[in-house]
Design an enzyme around this catalytic site. Structure first.
Site, PDB file in Angstrom:
ATOM      1  N   ASN A   1       0.814  -1.221   0.000  1.00 30.42           N
ATOM      2  CA  ASN A   1       0.000   0.000   0.000  1.00 30.42           C
ATOM      3  C   ASN A   1       0.848   1.271   0.000  1.00 30.42           C
ATOM      4  O   ASN A   1       0.380   2.330  -0.419  1.00 30.42           O
ATOM      5  CB  ASN A   1      -0.916  -0.032   1.239  1.00 30.42           C
ATOM      6  CG  ASN A   1      -1.496   1.325   1.544  1.00 30.42           C
ATOM      7  OD1 ASN A   1      -2.417   1.792   0.869  1.00 30.42           O
ATOM      8  ND2 ASN A   1      -0.941   1.997   2.549  1.00 30.42           N
TER       9      ASN A   1
ATOM     10  N   PRO B   1      -7.813   2.407  -6.171  1.00 32.37           N
ATOM     11  CA  PRO B   1      -8.686   3.397  -5.529  1.00 32.37           C
ATOM     12  C   PRO B   1      -8.842   4.635  -6.396  1.00 32.37           C
ATOM     13  O   PRO B   1      -7.940   5.005  -7.155  1.00 32.37           O
ATOM     14  CB  PRO B   1      -7.930   3.762  -4.240  1.00 32.37           C
ATOM     15  CG  PRO B   1      -6.865   2.733  -4.063  1.00 32.37           C
ATOM     16  CD  PRO B   1      -6.540   2.260  -5.459  1.00 32.37           C
ATOM     17  N   GLY B   2      -9.979   5.276  -6.235  1.00 24.94           N
ATOM     18  CA  GLY B   2     -10.153   6.612  -6.802  1.00 24.94           C
ATOM     19  C   GLY B   2      -9.665   7.639  -5.797  1.00 24.94           C
ATOM     20  O   GLY B   2      -8.712   7.388  -5.049  1.00 24.94           O
ATOM     21  N   TYR B   3     -10.325   8.780  -5.768  1.00 25.34           N
ATOM     22  CA  TYR B   3      -9.921   9.850  -4.832  1.00 25.34           C
ATOM     23  C   TYR B   3     -10.509   9.551  -3.448  1.00 25.34           C
ATOM     24  O   TYR B   3     -11.723   9.531  -3.274  1.00 25.34           O
ATOM     25  CB  TYR B   3     -10.368  11.209  -5.364  1.00 25.34           C
ATOM     26  CG  TYR B   3      -9.419  11.694  -6.444  1.00 25.34           C
ATOM     27  CD1 TYR B   3      -8.409  12.596  -6.159  1.00 25.34           C
ATOM     28  CD2 TYR B   3      -9.494  11.191  -7.739  1.00 25.34           C
ATOM     29  CE1 TYR B   3      -7.510  13.008  -7.138  1.00 25.34           C
ATOM     30  CE2 TYR B   3      -8.601  11.588  -8.722  1.00 25.34           C
ATOM     31  CZ  TYR B   3      -7.613  12.489  -8.413  1.00 25.34           C
ATOM     32  OH  TYR B   3      -6.714  12.888  -9.376  1.00 25.34           O
TER      33      TYR B   3
ATOM     34  N   GLY C   1       2.817   4.446  -0.614  1.00 30.18           N
ATOM     35  CA  GLY C   1       2.941   5.247  -1.832  1.00 30.18           C
ATOM     36  C   GLY C   1       3.032   6.726  -1.497  1.00 30.18           C
ATOM     37  O   GLY C   1       2.551   7.171  -0.457  1.00 30.18           O
ATOM     38  N   ILE C   2       3.698   7.446  -2.391  1.00 33.20           N
ATOM     39  CA  ILE C   2       3.821   8.894  -2.213  1.00 33.20           C
ATOM     40  C   ILE C   2       3.443   9.581  -3.522  1.00 33.20           C
ATOM     41  O   ILE C   2       3.450   8.947  -4.587  1.00 33.20           O
ATOM     42  CB  ILE C   2       5.269   9.299  -1.837  1.00 33.20           C
ATOM     43  CG1 ILE C   2       6.271   8.863  -2.933  1.00 33.20           C
ATOM     44  CG2 ILE C   2       5.670   8.708  -0.491  1.00 33.20           C
ATOM     45  CD1 ILE C   2       7.636   9.517  -2.818  1.00 33.20           C
TER      46      ILE C   2
ATOM     47  N   TYR D   1       3.691   9.377 -10.878  1.00 35.62           N
ATOM     48  CA  TYR D   1       2.757   8.553 -10.086  1.00 35.62           C
ATOM     49  C   TYR D   1       1.943   7.623 -11.000  1.00 35.62           C
ATOM     50  O   TYR D   1       1.783   6.436 -10.716  1.00 35.62           O
ATOM     51  CB  TYR D   1       1.857   9.488  -9.291  1.00 35.62           C
ATOM     52  CG  TYR D   1       0.893   8.842  -8.337  1.00 35.62           C
ATOM     53  CD1 TYR D   1       1.292   8.471  -7.057  1.00 35.62           C
ATOM     54  CD2 TYR D   1      -0.444   8.637  -8.690  1.00 35.62           C
ATOM     55  CE1 TYR D   1       0.382   7.903  -6.157  1.00 35.62           C
ATOM     56  CE2 TYR D   1      -1.349   8.076  -7.810  1.00 35.62           C
ATOM     57  CZ  TYR D   1      -0.930   7.721  -6.540  1.00 35.62           C
ATOM     58  OH  TYR D   1      -1.834   7.163  -5.656  1.00 35.62           O
TER      59      TYR D   1
ATOM     60  N   ASP E   1       3.611  15.623  -7.106  1.00 36.52           N
ATOM     61  CA  ASP E   1       2.934  16.106  -8.307  1.00 36.52           C
ATOM     62  C   ASP E   1       3.574  17.364  -8.887  1.00 36.52           C
ATOM     63  O   ASP E   1       3.906  18.304  -8.161  1.00 36.52           O
ATOM     64  CB  ASP E   1       1.465  16.426  -7.993  1.00 36.52           C
ATOM     65  CG  ASP E   1       0.634  15.187  -7.678  1.00 36.52           C
ATOM     66  OD1 ASP E   1       1.156  14.061  -7.793  1.00 36.52           O
ATOM     67  OD2 ASP E   1      -0.552  15.349  -7.333  1.00 36.52           O
TER      68      ASP E   1
ATOM     69  N   GLY F   1      -0.154  16.406 -14.022  1.00 35.34           N
ATOM     70  CA  GLY F   1       0.752  16.575 -12.885  1.00 35.34           C
ATOM     71  C   GLY F   1       1.257  15.285 -12.288  1.00 35.34           C
ATOM     72  O   GLY F   1       1.897  15.292 -11.233  1.00 35.34           O
TER      73      GLY F   1
HETATM   74  N1  CAA Z   1      -8.157  18.086 -13.337  1.00 34.30           N
HETATM   75  C1  CAA Z   1      -8.549  19.129 -14.064  1.00 34.30           C
HETATM   76  N2  CAA Z   1      -7.785  20.220 -14.270  1.00 34.30           N
HETATM   77  C2  CAA Z   1      -6.567  20.234 -13.696  1.00 34.30           C
HETATM   78  C3  CAA Z   1      -6.085  19.187 -12.921  1.00 34.30           C
HETATM   79  C4  CAA Z   1      -6.944  18.089 -12.745  1.00 34.30           C
HETATM   80  N3  CAA Z   1      -6.580  17.065 -12.040  1.00 34.30           N
HETATM   81  N4  CAA Z   1      -4.843  19.489 -12.498  1.00 34.30           N
HETATM   82  C5  CAA Z   1      -4.552  20.708 -12.996  1.00 34.30           C
HETATM   83  N5  CAA Z   1      -5.608  21.156 -13.692  1.00 34.30           N
HETATM   84  C6  CAA Z   1      -5.688  22.434 -14.377  1.00 34.30           C
HETATM   85  C7  CAA Z   1      -5.693  23.616 -13.398  1.00 34.30           C
HETATM   86  O1  CAA Z   1      -6.985  23.887 -12.905  1.00 34.30           O
HETATM   87  C8  CAA Z   1      -5.170  24.713 -14.271  1.00 34.30           C
HETATM   88  O2  CAA Z   1      -6.184  25.143 -15.159  1.00 34.30           O
HETATM   89  P1  CAA Z   1      -6.478  26.701 -15.348  1.00 34.30           P
HETATM   90  O3  CAA Z   1      -5.190  27.289 -15.875  1.00 34.30           O
HETATM   91  O4  CAA Z   1      -7.621  26.729 -16.315  1.00 34.30           O
HETATM   92  O5  CAA Z   1      -6.841  27.212 -13.972  1.00 34.30           O
HETATM   93  C9  CAA Z   1      -4.120  23.991 -15.139  1.00 34.30           C
HETATM   94  O6  CAA Z   1      -4.496  22.606 -15.134  1.00 34.30           O
HETATM   95  C10 CAA Z   1      -2.684  24.116 -14.645  1.00 34.30           C
HETATM   96  O7  CAA Z   1      -2.641  23.723 -13.286  1.00 34.30           O
HETATM   97  P2  CAA Z   1      -2.037  24.625 -12.128  1.00 34.30           P
HETATM   98  O8  CAA Z   1      -2.306  26.068 -12.381  1.00 34.30           O
HETATM   99  O9  CAA Z   1      -2.491  24.031 -10.845  1.00 34.30           O
HETATM  100  O10 CAA Z   1      -0.468  24.421 -12.379  1.00 34.30           O
HETATM  101  P3  CAA Z   1       0.625  24.258 -11.286  1.00 34.30           P
HETATM  102  O11 CAA Z   1       1.923  24.050 -11.992  1.00 34.30           O
HETATM  103  O12 CAA Z   1       0.544  25.333 -10.271  1.00 34.30           O
HETATM  104  O13 CAA Z   1       0.223  22.865 -10.550  1.00 34.30           O
HETATM  105  C11 CAA Z   1      -0.366  20.565 -10.420  1.00 34.30           C
HETATM  106  C12 CAA Z   1       0.068  21.704 -11.319  1.00 34.30           C
HETATM  107  C13 CAA Z   1       0.741  20.232  -9.432  1.00 34.30           C
HETATM  108  C14 CAA Z   1      -0.603  19.394 -11.341  1.00 34.30           C
HETATM  109  C15 CAA Z   1      -1.632  20.943  -9.620  1.00 34.30           C
HETATM  110  O14 CAA Z   1      -2.605  21.422 -10.501  1.00 34.30           O
HETATM  111  C16 CAA Z   1      -2.190  19.737  -8.914  1.00 34.30           C
HETATM  112  O15 CAA Z   1      -1.775  19.389  -7.809  1.00 34.30           O
HETATM  113  N6  CAA Z   1      -3.189  19.054  -9.540  1.00 34.30           N
HETATM  114  C17 CAA Z   1      -3.794  17.848  -8.983  1.00 34.30           C
HETATM  115  C18 CAA Z   1      -3.045  16.616  -9.407  1.00 34.30           C
HETATM  116  C19 CAA Z   1      -3.761  15.428  -8.858  1.00 34.30           C
HETATM  117  O16 CAA Z   1      -4.894  15.158  -9.172  1.00 34.30           O
HETATM  118  N7  CAA Z   1      -3.093  14.663  -7.991  1.00 34.30           N
HETATM  119  C20 CAA Z   1      -3.709  13.540  -7.363  1.00 34.30           C
HETATM  120  C21 CAA Z   1      -3.149  13.410  -5.969  1.00 34.30           C
HETATM  121  S1  CAA Z   1      -4.061  12.221  -5.017  1.00 34.30           S
HETATM  122  C22 CAA Z   1      -3.547  10.764  -5.611  1.00 34.30           C
HETATM  123  O17 CAA Z   1      -2.703  10.657  -6.431  1.00 34.30           O
HETATM  124  C23 CAA Z   1      -4.212   9.563  -5.028  1.00 34.30           C
HETATM  125  C24 CAA Z   1      -4.841   8.748  -6.096  1.00 34.30           C
HETATM  126  O18 CAA Z   1      -4.344   7.650  -6.355  1.00 34.30           O
HETATM  127  C25 CAA Z   1      -6.067   9.222  -6.769  1.00 34.30           C
END
Ligand code: CAA
Length: 240
Positions: free
Chosen positions: A82, A177-179, A84-85, A147, A88, A143
């Site tokens: 399980n 898993p989803g979110y 994981g890091i 991952y 992003d 992003g």
């Molecule tokens: N869905 C839809 N749009 C997204 C998005 C997403 N997941 N991620 C980024 N965007 C969009 C932003 O809203 C932004 O759009 P606008 O310019 O129209 O506002 C554009 O893409 C650029 O994003 P940022 O301005 O946020 O750019 P940044 O460089 O500052 O950050 C990022 C980029 C680090 C990817 C940040 O957007 C982020 O953290 N996004 C979420 C990534 C994500 O979903 N990670 C999941 C973590 S949880 C996990 O991983 C567990 C699992 O198994 C599900």
């Protein structure tokens, strides 16, 4: 007979829920953790579950830790990969270190632990391995090239391991898993999180317990004919 279960990243988030669920079902659980001593101590005193610290990305540390656990409690019957890091960043900003760290822990960690546990499972003709993938390994995510690559790697890893274990009583399955509402989501900007939740058909994030129930099933005797499969628990995302 009490089965011995090792849950990596088993003291917090989804891993905590998995450890608790397996304990509730009568397993002897050892919860691994990588860094947060304080959280691990609190978890252990709250639940009575044994905790052990090692880095799943360190091959030798996994072999040593599992050998120690087996010497103390007996052979490991159930392995839940399980840990994981996330690190992003869009590819324009992602560093090699962010790529490498995620692959090492999230993907190579599964290999390291399976390498440590599989031989004894095979010898005893019984074993359950569950690897935690992700909806973002199935579908990709902005992003997350690191991952998503690690998590989709887990899905291929699981199927190959399942083929190797099929004739010798060892099953290997993945949960995607989803979110899920854990600390891992805390780095996601609020406006992005809103967009993500809008894309989840059931209209909410999942709870760690909802993943733990799936892991419990796949590690039970009831799941003896299930191997090489992926159970998606994601509120209906990516229904294809
Ligand atoms: N869905 C839809 N749009 C997204 C998005 C997403 N997941 N991620 C980024 N965007 C969009 C932003 O809203 C932004 O759009 P606008 O310019 O129209 O506002 C554009 O893409 C650029 O994003 P940022 O301005 O946020 O750019 P940044 O460089 O500052 O950050 C990022 C980029 C680090 C990817 C940040 O957007 C982020 O953290 N996004 C979420 C990534 C994500 O979903 N990670 C999941 C973590 S949880 C996990 O991983 C567990 C699992 O198994 C599900």
């Amino acid at each position: 007979m009490t089965r011995i279960a090792v849950v990596t990243g088993g003291t917090r988030g989804i891993g905590e829920a998995i450890s608790l669920k397996l304990k509730e079902k009568g397993r002897h659980v050892i919860a691994n953790y990588g860094g947060n001593d304080e959280a691990a101590r609190a978890f252990s005193s709250r639940t009575g579950i044994d905790v052990r610290k090692w880095d799943v990305g360190d091959h030798q540390a996994c072999l040593d830790a599992c050998a120690e656990i087996e010497a103390q409690f007996g052979p490991i019957d159930i392995l839940v990969n399980n840990a994981g890091i996330t690190r992003d960043a869009t590819i324009m900003k992602m560093t090699f270190e962010q790529w490498d760290e995620v692959i090492r822990i999230d993907l190579t960690g599964c290999f390291n632990m399976a390498k440590a546990c599989f031989p004894n499972m095979r010898t005893r003709s019984w074993g359950r391995i569950v690897n935690v993938g992700s909806v973002n390994g199935q579908g990709g995510q902005i992003g997350q090239v690191n991952y998503a690559a690690a998590k989709s790697g887990i899905h291929g890893f699981t199927k190959s391991l399942a083929m190797e274990g099929a004739r010798v009583g060892v099953t290997a399955n993945a949960i995607a898993p989803g979110y899920i509402a854990t600390e891992m989501l805390s780095t996601i900007p609020d406006n992005v999180m809103e967009k993500i939740v809008e894309q989840i058909p059931v209209g909410r994030m999942g709870q760690p317990e909802e993943i733990a129930r799936g892991v419990e099933f796949l590690t039970s005797d009831n799941a003896s004919f299930i191997t090489g499969s992926t159970l998606s628990i994601n509120g209906g995302q990516h229904m294809y």
